[in-house]
Design a protein around this motif. Structure first.
Motif, PDB file in Angstrom:
ATOM      1  N   THR A 121      42.445  42.805  26.050  1.00  0.00           N
ATOM      2  CA  THR A 121      41.941  44.015  26.701  1.00  0.00           C
ATOM      3  C   THR A 121      40.758  43.669  27.606  1.00  0.00           C
ATOM      4  O   THR A 121      40.057  42.676  27.375  1.00  0.00           O
ATOM      5  N   GLU A 169      37.587  45.291  30.550  1.00  0.00           N
ATOM      6  CA  GLU A 169      36.814  46.356  31.166  1.00  0.00           C
ATOM      7  C   GLU A 169      36.990  46.238  32.676  1.00  0.00           C
ATOM      8  O   GLU A 169      37.273  45.149  33.202  1.00  0.00           O
ATOM      9  N   GLY A 193      43.647  49.207  27.974  1.00  0.00           N
ATOM     10  CA  GLY A 193      42.825  48.003  27.989  1.00  0.00           C
ATOM     11  C   GLY A 193      43.445  46.843  28.743  1.00  0.00           C
ATOM     12  O   GLY A 193      42.743  45.883  29.087  1.00  0.00           O
ATOM     13  N   THR A 245      43.413  52.870  31.147  1.00  0.00           N
ATOM     14  CA  THR A 245      42.432  53.534  30.298  1.00  0.00           C
ATOM     15  C   THR A 245      43.044  54.785  29.663  1.00  0.00           C
ATOM     16  O   THR A 245      44.082  55.286  30.109  1.00  0.00           O
TER      17      THR A 245
END
Length: 278
Positions: free
Chosen positions: A120, A122, A154, A169
């Motif tokens: 995963t 960001e 993710g 997301t």
């Protein structure tokens, strides 16, 4: 009047994002701050050429340049101006008499997982933020369907015909211009190749000219120009070192699986093929 101006700027930003993912060399030029020149016949969204003001300046031999700002050796270079999360701690240095940015490049070393896992991410991260493991945990994640592929919450992906990197997301709304899910894919070409850019060397791409350049190739005493056809009748020209090259012309390079041509001025651009038979 101000609201009209803002609407025009938003439209231009949207158009720029589109051409970056669909048009040869557009992402490269837009990252350098170049302006697309409109086509005479408006047959496609892809510009025939770009205007790059920085190519016309005489750079200070003791200065580094990034996005229109000059930096002297030892001057602070804030991390928040760097649009590439894998490039850290940059500074201007003079190496062998040439101003260059020196940076730490993040190397994502991740251990193999012992069980079924997904990595995963960001939106603004370079490396994975961690795995989600186990069938039940993975099954509980939200999903996003992009370009016919299903991604778990993710997981990172690059939508086709864009120069974006996105993360699925829980609040995914299908919009690639949403900063909560997507960001521009930045190659940091000015940071990694400033000397090559000011020397008017040619960026080398692998396969096509929509991604990031993998290297640059500069003219030598053996370089020759092979004249071709300017089918589109483009008046703009390419620069290759001190040479001026017409659209449609190719230049010879040592790598025999690499073809370099003046296609979208003002830079010569090169494509490296996986096989010389391609």
């Amino acid at each position: 009047m101000k609201s009209v101006f803002c609407l025009v700027m938003l439209s231009l930003s949207s158009a720029y994002a589109d051409i970056a993912g669909e048009c040869d060399m557009a992402g490269f030029y837009l990252e350098l701050g170049c302006t697309p020149l409109p086509q005479a016949d408006n047959t496609t969204i892809c510009p025939d050429a770009f205007d790059c003001p920085d190519l016309r300046i005489n750079p200070d031999p003791n200065t580094c340049y990034y996005r229109g700002v000059s930096y002297k050796p030892g001057a602070p270079f804030p991390q928040n101006v760097v649009k590439n999360p894998c490039t850290k701690n940059c500074g201007c240095s003079i190496i062998n008499g040439v101003p260059q940015f020196t940076c730490a490049v993040v190397d994502c070393v991740e251990a193999e997982d012992a069980e079924e896992c997904i990595r995963t991410y960001e939106v603004d991260s370079c490396c994975s933020s961690g795995p989600v493991c186990g069938k039940d945990a993975i099954a509980s994640l939200k999903t996003c369907e992009i370009d016919g592929v299903m991604y778990k919450e993710g997981q990172a992906f690059q939508p086709v015909n864009t120069k974006k990197t996105c993360v699925c997301t829980a609040e995914w709304n299908g919009r690639y211009d949403d900063p909560a899910s997507c960001r521009d894919l930045d190659c940091a070409v000015e940071i990694h190749y400033q000397d090559m850019i000011f020397s008017k060397c040619a960026p080398v791409f692998f396969g096509n000219q929509l991604g990031c350049p993998i290297s640059f190739v500069c003219p030598t005493e053996e370089t020759k120009v092979i004249h071709g056809q300017n089918i589109r009748g483009i008046s703009s020209q390419c620069f290759y070192g001190n040479m001026t090259v017409n659209v449609g012309d190719t230049v010879t390079v040592a790598e025999k699986c690499t073809k370099c041509v003046c296609n979208v001025p003002p830079y010569i651009s090169c494509i490296m093929k996986g096989s010389c038979d391609d």
